[in-house]
Design a protein around this motif. Structure first.
Motif, mmCIF file in Angstrom:
data_model
loop_
_atom_site.group_PDB
_atom_site.id
_atom_site.type_symbol
_atom_site.label_atom_id
_atom_site.label_comp_id
_atom_site.label_asym_id
_atom_site.label_seq_id
_atom_site.Cartn_x
_atom_site.Cartn_y
_atom_site.Cartn_z
ATOM 1 N N ARG A 101 0.661 -1.204 -0.192
ATOM 2 C CA ARG A 101 0.032 0.014 0.033
ATOM 3 C C ARG A 101 0.805 1.445 -0.007
ATOM 4 O O ARG A 101 1.683 1.406 0.710
ATOM 5 N N GLN A 102 0.362 2.222 -1.003
ATOM 6 C CA GLN A 102 1.242 3.535 -0.871
ATOM 7 C C GLN A 102 0.582 4.247 0.141
ATOM 8 O O GLN A 102 -0.556 4.522 0.469
ATOM 9 N N ASN A 103 1.493 4.951 1.133
ATOM 10 C CA ASN A 103 0.900 5.654 2.245
ATOM 11 C C ASN A 103 0.673 6.892 1.649
ATOM 12 O O ASN A 103 1.261 7.646 0.642
ATOM 13 N N PRO A 104 -0.542 7.499 2.201
ATOM 14 C CA PRO A 104 -0.859 8.955 2.047
ATOM 15 C C PRO A 104 0.341 10.143 2.121
ATOM 16 O O PRO A 104 0.961 9.916 3.134
ATOM 17 N N GLY A 105 0.382 10.980 1.136
ATOM 18 C CA GLY A 105 1.509 11.756 1.274
ATOM 19 C C GLY A 105 2.925 11.243 0.352
ATOM 20 O O GLY A 105 3.761 12.332 0.195
ATOM 21 N N GLU A 106 3.086 10.005 0.019
ATOM 22 C CA GLU A 106 4.087 9.585 -0.643
ATOM 23 C C GLU A 106 4.032 10.083 -2.232
ATOM 24 O O GLU A 106 3.049 10.359 -2.630
ATOM 25 N N LEU A 107 5.271 10.242 -2.499
ATOM 26 C CA LEU A 107 5.594 10.776 -3.892
ATOM 27 C C LEU A 107 4.762 9.775 -4.765
ATOM 28 O O LEU A 107 4.746 8.398 -4.594
ATOM 29 N N LEU A 108 3.971 10.275 -5.692
ATOM 30 C CA LEU A 108 3.711 9.297 -6.735
ATOM 31 C C LEU A 108 4.685 9.158 -7.865
ATOM 32 O O LEU A 108 5.670 10.309 -8.112
ATOM 33 N N HIS A 109 5.054 8.065 -8.577
ATOM 34 C CA HIS A 109 5.964 7.789 -9.779
ATOM 35 C C HIS A 109 5.381 7.455 -11.014
ATOM 36 O O HIS A 109 4.410 6.586 -10.937
ATOM 37 N N LEU A 110 5.944 8.217 -11.944
ATOM 38 C CA LEU A 110 5.410 7.794 -13.334
ATOM 39 C C LEU A 110 6.693 7.409 -14.083
ATOM 40 O O LEU A 110 7.721 8.151 -13.951
ATOM 41 N N SER A 111 6.435 6.481 -15.124
ATOM 42 C CA SER A 111 7.709 6.375 -16.024
ATOM 43 C C SER A 111 7.315 6.859 -17.235
ATOM 44 O O SER A 111 5.969 6.476 -17.898
ATOM 45 N N ALA A 112 7.883 7.417 -18.170
ATOM 46 C CA ALA A 112 7.447 7.874 -19.533
ATOM 47 C C ALA A 112 8.761 8.018 -20.522
ATOM 48 O O ALA A 112 9.990 7.885 -20.079
ATOM 49 N N PRO A 113 8.367 7.609 -21.698
ATOM 50 C CA PRO A 113 9.531 7.678 -22.764
ATOM 51 C C PRO A 113 10.348 9.056 -22.491
ATOM 52 O O PRO A 113 9.678 10.074 -22.257
ATOM 53 N N ALA A 114 11.731 9.002 -22.895
ATOM 54 C CA ALA A 114 12.422 10.025 -22.705
ATOM 55 C C ALA A 114 12.036 11.088 -23.562
ATOM 56 O O ALA A 114 12.206 12.220 -22.976
ATOM 57 N N ARG A 115 11.197 11.093 -24.890
ATOM 58 C CA ARG A 115 10.867 12.193 -25.273
ATOM 59 C C ARG A 115 9.215 12.549 -25.200
ATOM 60 O O ARG A 115 8.657 13.420 -25.964
ATOM 61 N N ALA A 116 8.765 12.164 -24.176
ATOM 62 C CA ALA A 116 7.247 12.309 -23.832
ATOM 63 C C ALA A 116 7.125 13.921 -23.243
ATOM 64 O O ALA A 116 6.083 14.456 -23.432
ATOM 65 N N GLY A 117 8.345 14.695 -23.068
ATOM 66 C CA GLY A 117 8.186 15.960 -22.566
ATOM 67 C C GLY A 117 7.438 16.076 -21.250
ATOM 68 O O GLY A 117 7.070 17.352 -20.897
ATOM 69 N N LEU A 118 7.411 14.945 -20.442
ATOM 70 C CA LEU A 118 6.991 15.132 -19.208
ATOM 71 C C LEU A 118 7.973 15.483 -17.980
ATOM 72 O O LEU A 118 9.219 14.872 -18.386
ATOM 73 N N ARG A 119 7.653 16.488 -17.027
ATOM 74 C CA ARG A 119 8.752 16.687 -15.979
ATOM 75 C C ARG A 119 8.023 16.389 -14.638
ATOM 76 O O ARG A 119 6.853 16.379 -14.594
ATOM 77 N N SER A 120 9.050 16.161 -13.738
ATOM 78 C CA SER A 120 8.435 16.070 -12.484
ATOM 79 C C SER A 120 7.593 17.274 -11.951
ATOM 80 O O SER A 120 8.056 18.473 -12.343
ATOM 81 N N ARG A 121 6.783 17.043 -10.978
ATOM 82 C CA ARG A 121 6.094 18.075 -10.421
ATOM 83 C C ARG A 121 5.668 18.069 -9.081
ATOM 84 O O ARG A 121 6.001 16.974 -8.454
ATOM 85 N N PRO A 122 5.460 18.776 -8.087
ATOM 86 C CA PRO A 122 5.102 18.754 -6.730
ATOM 87 C C PRO A 122 4.321 17.443 -6.770
ATOM 88 O O PRO A 122 3.236 17.787 -6.982
ATOM 89 N N GLY A 123 4.787 16.589 -5.740
ATOM 90 C CA GLY A 123 4.125 15.494 -5.571
ATOM 91 C C GLY A 123 4.180 14.256 -6.582
ATOM 92 O O GLY A 123 3.826 13.244 -6.302
ATOM 93 N N VAL A 124 4.976 14.551 -7.607
ATOM 94 C CA VAL A 124 4.953 13.514 -8.731
ATOM 95 C C VAL A 124 6.307 13.487 -9.126
ATOM 96 O O VAL A 124 6.936 14.482 -9.672
ATOM 97 N N THR A 125 7.006 12.444 -9.282
ATOM 98 C CA THR A 125 8.406 12.156 -9.741
ATOM 99 C C THR A 125 8.391 11.259 -11.104
ATOM 100 O O THR A 125 7.482 10.460 -11.102
ATOM 101 N N VAL A 126 8.836 12.116 -12.253
ATOM 102 C CA VAL A 126 8.620 11.554 -13.636
ATOM 103 C C VAL A 126 10.106 10.841 -13.866
ATOM 104 O O VAL A 126 11.086 11.436 -13.823
ATOM 105 N N HIS A 127 9.964 9.518 -14.105
ATOM 106 C CA HIS A 127 11.385 8.828 -14.531
ATOM 107 C C HIS A 127 11.120 8.576 -16.105
ATOM 108 O O HIS A 127 10.218 8.051 -16.514
ATOM 109 N N ARG A 128 12.228 9.481 -16.725
ATOM 110 C CA ARG A 128 12.251 9.376 -17.980
ATOM 111 C C ARG A 128 12.880 8.179 -18.628
ATOM 112 O O ARG A 128 14.349 8.101 -18.124
ATOM 113 N N ARG A 129 12.647 7.333 -19.554
ATOM 114 C CA ARG A 129 13.341 5.994 -19.676
ATOM 115 C C ARG A 129 13.761 6.136 -21.295
ATOM 116 O O ARG A 129 12.634 6.181 -22.193
#
Length: 321
Positions: A101-129
């Motif tokens: 279970r992910q605890n309330p308040g923990e960072l969310l994690h997303l993985s995206a292709p390197a060219r997707a143009g997504l960047r980390s934001r407050p509360g979300v870490t984007v892993h570009r692959r």
């Protein structure tokens, strides 16, 4: 809030995107709902009902708005934001897979292709692959949400988890037959720089050898291997009449089954009765069951080893008498 917009938000479980909203109401209606406090913007063009931010006790006042949501709603908001350009990964995917279970308040994690143009934001870490393809087998849909495949999720989560929590999701995934040690080994092979990789590799080796719990791993490494010990079969499948049982450790020649009783489950009187019936059934086919409790395995390791060797020696002697 405008009743049409309110109904849309309710049907969507408390979440709405700007794109969805402007299909049923003018855009100014959406912003009016935000100004009135009925909706809160949690991600670019993603809004949730304000009352869903309530009850997040312990969250810092300056914490990202996203971290003040229930983790499931926060994941939905993140998926709505990426619009198919990324997938839940790491600890966020681990929760969707049902392994932690992910605890309330923990960072969310997303993985995206390197060219997707997504960047980390407050509360979300984007892993570009590099090379990530948002389709099976790399990404699958589970519970309606895109997630990285299970083996990749477990490898990614390993260095993020506290060291004491790392083994549990891997053990559960294998025990629940969601994956295999072999498939996990392939995923681990693609992460040569993973932190504490050697420990992960050792865990997979133990799983491949048949260990299925931390206690069994402890017994394998500290008690039931070495001089005098037979090559135990771990999780040996034995059928007695209509019933199939799996034995923790089975010395086939001596017909001895060593069972490692955990500190919680086997303290239950009902479980004790089940164990006794099982042991009696195995005795009908000549298998002696020897049980060692968690306390003895951990604190009386040498005594347990000596007793096991003596039992095995006596069984061999009886077989040749």
């Amino acid at each position: 809030m405008n009743p049409v917009l309110g109904e849309l938000v309710e049907r969507a479980g408390g979440l709405v995107t700007r794109v969805a909203a402007v299909q049923v109401v003018p855009e100014w209606t959406l912003w009016q709902a935000c100004r009135s406090g009925a909706l809160v913007r949690v991600m670019p063009e993603v809004f949730v009902a304000a009352h869903l931010l309530d009850g997040r006790r312990g969250t810092r006042p300056d914490a990202p708005v996203l971290s003040r949501l229930d983790p499931e709603l926060a994941r939905r908001a993140a998926c709505a934001w990426v619009e198919g350009r990324g997938a839940l990964s790491h600890l966020s995917a681990l929760d969707v897979w049902g392994l932690r279970r992910q605890n309330p308040g923990e960072l969310l994690h997303l993985s995206a292709p390197a060219r997707a143009g997504l960047r980390s934001r407050p509360g979300v870490t984007v892993h570009r692959r590099q090379g990530l393809i948002l389709e099976p087998p790399q990404v699958v849909v589970r519970k309606g949400q895109p997630v990285t495949r299970l083996e990749q999720t477990l490898v990614d989560s390993w260095p993020i988890l506290p060291s004491a929590e790392r083994r549990a999701p891997v053990l559960r995934a294998v025990n629940d037959r969601l994956t295999t040690p072999e498939r996990l080994a392939v995923a681990l092979g693609n992460a040569p720089k993973l932190h504490d990789r050697a420990t992960f590799r050792t865990l997979l080796t133990r799983l491949a050898e048949g260990c299925r719990s931390p206690l069994e791993i402890w017994g394998h490494e500290r008690v039931f291997t070495g001089p005098g010990m037979p090559a135990f079969r771990r999780q040996a499948r034995v059928r007695v009449g209509p019933r199939t049982m799996y034995l923790d450790l089975f010395a086939e020649r001596e017909r001895v089954n060593i069972e490692l009783d955990g500190a919680t489950t086997h303290g239950d009187p009902r479980q004790r009765e089940i164990d006794l019936r099982r042991d009696a059934l195995l005795a009908t086919v000549g298998i002696l069951v020897v049980r060692f409790a968690h306390r003895r395995l951990v604190h009386e390791t040498d005594d347990v080893r000596r007793e096991t060797l003596a039992i095995l020696t006596n069984r061999r002697a009886s077989a040749t008498a």
